[in-house]
Write an enzyme that holds these catalytic residues in place. Structure first.
Site, short mmCIF file in Angstrom:
data_model
loop_
_atom_site.label_atom_id
_atom_site.label_comp_id
_atom_site.label_asym_id
_atom_site.label_seq_id
_atom_site.Cartn_x
_atom_site.Cartn_y
_atom_site.Cartn_z
N CYS B 31 70.05 43.76 51.00
CA CYS B 31 70.70 44.04 52.29
C CYS B 31 71.70 45.19 52.13
O CYS B 31 72.75 45.03 51.53
CB CYS B 31 71.38 42.77 52.79
SG CYS B 31 72.65 43.01 54.03
N CYS B 34 75.22 44.74 53.45
CA CYS B 34 75.99 43.81 52.61
C CYS B 34 76.68 44.57 51.48
O CYS B 34 77.83 44.34 51.14
CB CYS B 34 75.09 42.73 52.01
SG CYS B 34 74.31 41.68 53.25
#
Lengths: 306, 107
Positions: B31, B34
Site C-alpha cells: 500500500c 501507507c
C-alpha cells in the site's frame, strides 16, 4: 536564493530534479507531505516503463527516481506548497510548515488529482466501500461483489487487478465503448469475472456506515436500476492540479497550464511546467519523465542567459 | 523510531488494555499511501509520546483483526480508548490535518 525549486514528485518532478542536480543547480524538490511519489504510488506492476523488461512496482520505481535525484544533490522536502508568488525575478514559495523559499526559477510538476463522481455521500462513504485505490483496498474484498466505474486504461487495470480478490467485478461505463487501449480493454473483456454494464452512470450510493449498493441510470433510455455491491472503485480520470497557480500562470481552455509549443515555458519568465499538469493527451510515466527533462533544460538555459 | 508491530496475540495487552489512548495503523507492504503516511505517524508518536501510543497492524498477517474492525481501506487509523474504537480516520493525510483530527487525544 536558490537556482531551482521543483514542485511535485512524480516522474516529471524527479526527472527535472535529476537533470538540474546533475547540472550542479542543487534543486529543492518539494514533494508534498503525504503524496510524495505521485500517482504511481497507487499502482502495482508498471509493465510499460522502458528498461524494466520484467515490470516494476510503481512505489519501487518512484523510490528509484528519488534515490537517483538525491544522489546528484537534490534536496527533497516532505512538505506541501500552500502559496506561490511567481512574478518578478525572485520567485517565492510558501509551505504548509510555514517556511518560505526563494528561487530564480520554479518548475511546476503538480500532476493531476483523481476525479470524483459528484454524487451525494461520496465523501462520507469514501474509505467505507468507496475507493480510488484498487491496490490499497482490493485486498479487503475477497469473494465479494464490487464494481469499477470508468472506461479508460486505469479502469481496465483496476478491474483486472480486482479480480484477484473479488468474486465478481462489474465495470460500469457511461458509453457503449471503452477509450482504453486495445490490449487493456481486451484483457478486461475476456476476463470471466468481469461483467460490463454499458451506457450507465452511478447516481446514488446506498448504505449507512458502509456501502451496500448503488443506483444506476441508463444514459440511453434514462431507466433506473439498483445494483448490490460492497465496493465501488472510481477510475473516471484526473484533473490537472492548478489551484496553486491559478490567476498567475496562464491556463488552457481545458484548465491545463499553458506552455509555449514543445517547450515547458509558461507565460511567466523563469516559470516552467511539465508532466500531467500540462498534458491533456498522453499522461504516461514516460511522457511525464520526458517532459520533466525538457523543463530542466529550459530552466538551465534561462539561468545561463539571465 | 518505528512504531511497534501488534499481532492478534498481543492486541488485547497492547491495545485494548492500554491505559493510554492507542492509535492503531492498519497497513500493508503493498500500500503506497501507507508508506507515505508512516513517517508522519512516527513524528506524531515522538512528539506526543506522553499522550498517545502508536502501533501498527499488518493486515496481510492479521486478516482476522482487520475484518473484526471492519477495515476496507488502508491506511486506516483507529484510536482505541478503554478497549473501544473512539476515532477512525481513513487515508493518508498531511501531518497538520492528522494532528487536528487527533486533537482530543493529544492535548
Amino acid at each position: 536564493m536558490r537556482d531551482v525549486i521543483i514542485i511535485g514528485s512524480g516522474p516529471a518532478g524527479y526527472t527535472a530534479a535529476i537533470y538540474t542536480a546533475r547540472a550542479g543547480l542543487k534543486p529543492l524538490l518539494i514533494a508534498s507531505s503525504v503524496e510524495a511519489g505521485g500517482e504511481l504510488m497507487k499502482t502495482t506492476e508498471v509493465e510499460n516503463f522502458p528498461g524494466f523488461p520484467e515490470g516494476v512496482m510503481g512505489p519501487s520505481l518512484m523510490g528509484n527516481f528519488q534515490a537517483q535525484a538525491e544522489k546528484f544533490g537534490t534536496e527533497v522536502l516532505l512538505d506541501d506548497v500552500v502559496e506561490v508568488n511567481l512574478e518578478g525575478d525572485v520567485k517565492v514559495v510558501k509551505t504548509g510548515l510555514g517556511q518560505t523559499y526563494e528561487a530564480k526559477t520554479v518548475i511546476l510538476a503538480t500532476g493531476a488529482a483523481y476525479r470524483e463522481l459528484g454524487v451525494p455521500r461520496e465523501k462520507e462513504l469514501s474509505g467505507y466501500g468507496v475507493s480510488w485505490c484498487a491496490t490499497c483496498d482490493g485486498f479487503f474484498f475477497r469473494e465479494r461483489t464490487i464494481a469499477v466505474v470508468g472506461g479508460g486504461d486505469s479502469a481496465m487495470e483496476e478491474a483486472n487487478f480486482l479480480t484477484r480478490f473479488a468474486s465478481k467485478v462489474y465495470l460500469i461505463h457511461r458509453r457503449d465503448s471503452f477509450k482504453a487501449s486495445k490490449i487493456m480493454a481486451d484483457r478486461a473483456l475476456s476476463n470471466p469475472k468481469i461483467e460490463v454494464i454499458w451506457n450507465s452512470e452511478v447516481t446514488e450510493l446506498h448504505g449507512e456506515g458502509k456501502l451496500t449498493g448503488v443506483s444506476l441510470r441508463n444514459t440511453v433510455d434514462g431507466s433506473a436500476s439498483n445494483l448490490d455491491l460492497e465496493g465501488l472503485f472510481i477510475a473516471i480520470g484526473n484533473d490537472p492540479r492548478v489551484d496553486l497557480v491559478r490567476g498567475q500562470v496562464d491556463l488552457t481552455s481545458e484548465n491545463f497550464i499553458e506552455v509555449d509549443g514543445r517547450s515547458s515555458r509558461t507565460n511567466i519568465p523563469g516559470v516552467f511546467a511539465c508532466g500531467d499538469v500540462i498534458d491533456p493527451s498522453y499522461r504516461q510515466a514516460i511522457t511525464a519523465a520526458a517532459s520533466g527533462c525538457v523543463a530542466a533544460l529550459d530552466a538551465e538555459h534561462y539561468l545561463t542567459s539571465h | 523510531m518505528s512504531a511497534k508491530n501488534v499481532t492478534t496475540a498481543s492486541f488485547a495487552a497492547d491495545v485494548l488494555q492500554n491505559q493510554k489512548p492507542v492509535l492503531v495503523d492498519f497497513w500493508a507492504e503493498w500500500c503506497g499511501p501507507c508508506r507515505q503516511v508512516a513517517p508522519i505517524l512516527d513524528q506524531i508518536a515522538a512528539e506526543y509520546a506522553d499522550k498517545i501510543e502508536i502501533v501498527k497492524v499488518n493486515v496481510d498477517n492479521e486478516q482476522q483483526l482487520a475484518m473484526q474492525y471492519g477495515i476496507v481501506s488502508i491506511p486506516a487509523l483507529q484510536v482505541f480508548q478503554g478497549g473501544q474504537v473512539v476515532k477512525s480516520i481513513v487515508g493518508a493525510k498531511p501531518k497538520a490535518i492528522l494532528v487536528n483530527e487527533l486533537s482530543d487525544f493529544l492535548n
